[in-house]
Design an enzyme around this catalytic site. Structure first.
Site, PDB file in Angstrom:
ATOM      1  N   GLU A  44       0.841  -1.195   0.000  1.00 52.44           N
ATOM      2  CA  GLU A  44       0.000   0.000   0.000  1.00 52.44           C
ATOM      3  C   GLU A  44       0.881   1.252   0.000  1.00 52.44           C
ATOM      4  OE1 GLU A  44      -3.548   1.827   2.860  1.00 52.44           O
ATOM      5  OE2 GLU A  44      -2.168   0.310   3.633  1.00 52.44           O
ATOM      6  N   HIS A  45       1.848   1.296   0.906  1.00 54.02           N
ATOM      7  CA  HIS A  45       2.787   2.418   1.001  1.00 54.02           C
ATOM      8  C   HIS A  45       4.212   1.892   0.840  1.00 54.02           C
ATOM      9  CE1 HIS A  45      -0.597   3.207   3.870  1.00 54.02           C
ATOM     10  NE2 HIS A  45      -0.674   4.325   3.161  1.00 54.02           N
TER      11      HIS A  45
END
Length: 431
Positions: A329-330
């Site tokens: 996601e990040h």
């Protein structure tokens, strides 16, 4: 706190087991939850507002006379939050608006000889519903991250649902964020029942075309259930961060960034992939020091033990390979010149470059959206954007002469496919 986080040598069996555990962490869908969600949806479809008020009483322990938030309540909310918070939200909104305005796509038209006109129209969706978790755990950032792109896209009406607090009011920070972001209607409804109301409509709540926003497992299952009747953004999984760093990385910063995601819940995964053995020890020491001052210490520690990892690799290029497989996601790149690796990152929801671009900056302020693909879906999915709130239609016009020029070719393809009525639709115009 000895086994605060697992350390893995790249290529080891431990690494294979760890990555498998990430895939399995959400487990199988709970049959009882699915059954409950279906019952709630059916009840709301049949009984409308009455069912919503009953569920609010049952689940939120609040007796409501009306589910709609009034203008007076919104106005009063401003006096219940700090001016500095309002100022911060306004700055965030401006940044998010500026970033997303670059995503706007225009309609276009192509004209050709013999009277051929074709093109595409782009227009905002008519109605969008935003679900915002409520109660004491308020996330105003979720409001602006979902509402601002919808507004930029030209959505006609933005409706928000969020559960009330014990006093029957909506958390004031949520109301202020919604007002600043341009939300048109707000309702005191949470859970699967809110998703059902947005998908099918009630006496008070309009049926929408798309539902966006995060929520618990009941909300996620409800969104999954109504998909097809309406569009949805995504089914979000546990939060993820993967940090790539060489020996120049600041262990204080890295430890803080890993914990910023671990505090979400015990299923969150925080991963450091590094070329430096020395950095590993320093990061672990920093985690031990910093976690003592954090309010969600127990959640952080459990998340790090369950799904956290530090992976030692022999090169940054290998670290990037791992990042592309995980598709987090990040993803943070903490090296002297992080831009040199940017084009090598194929799979990540959002990429944070350098020591002074921490993930929480993207959560709240910078401009890129914080609604991101999780659970490896960054391989094929993208962050929430203006494109999620528009629909596109193609159109074409052919003159008689233009159609006559391709008449035989269209008929040939139709007849080859065995669709004689298609072929006849062309032939009949020139008999």
């Amino acid at each position: 706190m000895e086994d605060i986080i697992r350390i893995i040598q790249d290529g080891s069996l431990d690494g294979e087991k760890y990555f498998q555990s990430l895939k399995e962490r959400q487990g199988k869908e709970n049959a009882e939850i699915i059954k409950t969600v279906k019952f709630i949806i059916d009840n709301v479809k049949e009984n409308g507002d009455k069912a919503l008020i009953e569920y609010t009483s049952k689940f939120d322990k609040v007796e409501l006379q009306s589910i709609e938030v009034t203008k007076e309540e919104i106005k009063a909310a401003y006096s219940k939050v700090e001016n500095d918070f309002i100022c911060a939200l306004k700055t965030a909104k401006e940044n998010i608006e500026e970033y997303h305005s670059k995503q706007v796509q225009n309609s276009y038209v192509i004209t050709k000889e013999n009277g051929i006109v074709m093109g595409r129209t782009v227009r905002g969706l008519d109605k969008v519903g935003i679900y915002v978790p409520g109660g004491t755990a308020a996330y105003p950032s979720s409001v602006i991250m979902n509402a601002v792109p919808a507004k930029v896209a030209g959505v006609n009406k933005i409706i928000m649902t969020t559960p009330p607090m014990k006093d029957g009011f909506v958390n004031p920070s949520i109301l202020v964020a919604a007002d600043l972001a341009g939300v048109d209607k707000i309702y005191k409804v949470g859970g699967a029942q809110a998703i059902a109301a947005l998908a099918f409509g009630t006496e008070t709540i309009d049926k929408v075309d798309k539902i966006v926003g995060p929520g618990n497992i009941f909300v996620a299952m409800a969104k999954k259930s109504v998909y097809g009747f309406v569009d949805i953004d995504m089914i979000a999984g546990p939060s993820e961060i993967l940090v790539i760093s060489d020996e120049t990385g600041n262990p204080k910063f890295i430890a803080a960034d890993l914990m910023s995601q671990a505090e979400h819940d015990t299923l969150a995964s925080s991963i450091l992939v590094t070329t430096s053995k020395e950095l590993i020890g320093k990061v672990i020491e920093e985690i031990k020091l910093q976690v003592e001052g954090l309010s969600r210490k127990e959640i952080i520690l459990e998340a790090l033990r369950n799904f956290g990892a530090i992976i030692l690799v022999d090169s940054i290029s290998r670290a990037i390979e791992i990042g592309n497989v995980v598709a987090p996601e990040h993803l943070e790149i903490i090296t002297p010149n992080p831009f040199e690796y940017l084009n090598d990152i194929k799979n990540a929801g959002s990429i944070f470059l350098g020591s002074y671009s921490p993930e929480p900056l993207g959560d709240y302020m910078a401009g890129p959206n914080h609604v991101l693909p999780t659970s490896g879906t960054a391989r094929f999915s993208s962050p929430l954007s203006v494109d999620d709130f528009v629909k596109k239609s193609s159109y074409l016009y052919y003159s008689e002469k233009a159609l006559r020029n391709v008449n035989d070719k269209v008929v040939k393809i139709a007849e080859t496919e065995g669709l004689t009525a298609h072929a006849n639709s062309i032939k009949v115009r020139f008999k």
